[in-house]
Write a protein that holds these residues in place. Structure first.
Motif, short mmCIF file in Angstrom:
data_model
loop_
_atom_site.label_atom_id
_atom_site.label_comp_id
_atom_site.label_asym_id
_atom_site.label_seq_id
_atom_site.Cartn_x
_atom_site.Cartn_y
_atom_site.Cartn_z
N ILE A 93 -24.06 30.16 -38.50
CA ILE A 93 -23.53 29.59 -37.34
C ILE A 93 -24.76 29.75 -36.33
CG2 ILE A 93 -21.89 29.55 -35.44
CD1 ILE A 93 -21.45 31.94 -38.41
N GLU A 94 -25.25 28.72 -35.58
CA GLU A 94 -26.09 28.60 -34.69
C GLU A 94 -25.38 28.35 -33.42
OE1 GLU A 94 -29.44 28.67 -35.24
OE2 GLU A 94 -29.54 28.57 -37.33
N LEU A 95 -25.63 29.08 -32.34
CA LEU A 95 -24.92 28.97 -31.12
C LEU A 95 -25.96 29.07 -30.02
CD1 LEU A 95 -21.87 27.94 -30.82
CD2 LEU A 95 -21.44 30.39 -30.34
N ASN A 96 -26.06 28.51 -28.70
CA ASN A 96 -26.64 28.86 -27.70
C ASN A 96 -25.76 29.04 -26.60
OD1 ASN A 96 -26.28 26.01 -27.18
ND2 ASN A 96 -28.24 25.94 -26.03
N ASN A 97 -26.30 29.66 -25.66
CA ASN A 97 -25.77 30.06 -24.23
C ASN A 97 -26.30 28.81 -23.36
OD1 ASN A 97 -25.15 31.00 -21.76
ND2 ASN A 97 -25.76 32.93 -22.04
N PRO A 98 -25.39 28.14 -23.05
CA PRO A 98 -25.50 26.95 -22.25
C PRO A 98 -26.12 27.26 -20.82
CG PRO A 98 -23.21 26.96 -22.22
CD PRO A 98 -23.79 28.12 -23.26
N THR A 99 -26.10 28.47 -20.39
CA THR A 99 -26.42 28.54 -19.12
C THR A 99 -28.00 28.93 -18.86
OG1 THR A 99 -25.53 30.84 -19.10
CG2 THR A 99 -24.24 29.31 -18.13
N CYS A 100 -28.43 29.58 -20.16
CA CYS A 100 -29.99 30.09 -20.16
C CYS A 100 -30.70 29.35 -21.31
CB CYS A 100 -30.01 31.55 -19.93
SG CYS A 100 -29.25 31.93 -21.82
N ASP A 141 -30.64 30.59 -24.48
CA ASP A 141 -30.80 31.52 -25.42
C ASP A 141 -29.99 31.13 -26.43
OD1 ASP A 141 -32.88 32.81 -23.91
OD2 ASP A 141 -31.44 34.35 -23.02
N ARG A 142 -30.42 31.53 -27.88
CA ARG A 142 -29.89 31.24 -29.14
C ARG A 142 -29.57 32.41 -29.97
NH1 ARG A 142 -29.75 25.98 -30.17
NH2 ARG A 142 -29.21 26.26 -32.16
#
Ligand code: FES
Length: 143
Positions: free
Chosen positions: A31-38, A40-41
């Motif tokens: 699972i690849e996920l990023n933090n939309p606010t910064c 970072d993945r």
């Protein structure tokens, strides 16, 4: 020692000596996920057998909160059924909402309790747990 200092130490220990950092060579749920606010993945890999999380590994870049949270989560869910792992994820959401919850099986997680006072950091702390949820939901859909 103040509780805040103890918690800070626990967080920094996981950040500097991350548990389960890396990748599996063979097939694993990824699972690849990023933090939309910064931006970072995190890349999370789960090995699931017979409805049990046999192992979990993560890679990616992020702040001390996100990486230490991933280190704790990957350790905490090892050996848990998918159901129990999801329960832990929802307990973690409660912790982020400021509720007084305990993680008897993996107390280090409680070190992140102070994050609920910093709304911008909640997304950092929950990144790995959201990836876990997504991974488990994906696994369950296959059955
Ligand atoms: Fe990007 Fe925390 S600042 S994950």
């Amino acid at each position: 020692m103040q509780l805040d200092d103890l918690y800070r130490r626990v967080i920094m220990d996981h950040y500097k000596n991350p548990r389960n950092r890396g990748k599996f060579d063979d097939d694993a749920v990824t699972i690849e996920l990023n933090n939309p606010t910064c931006g970072d993945r995190i890349s999370l890999q789960l090995k699931v057998e017979d409805g049990i999380v046999k192992a979990a590994k993560f890679s990616g870049e992020g702040c001390s909160i996100s990486m230490s949270s991933a280190s704790m989560m990957t350790d905490a869910v090892k050996g848990k059924t998918l159901e129990a792992a999801l329960e832990m994820a929802s307990k973690f959401s409660s912790l982020m909402q400021g509720e007084d919850v305990e993680f008897e099986d993996y107390e280090d997680i409680e070190a992140l309790s102070g994050v609920n006072k910093f709304p911008a950091r909640i997304k950092c702390a929950t990144l790995a747990w959201n990836a876990l949820r997504k991974g488990i939901e994906g696994t369950e859909e296959k059955h």
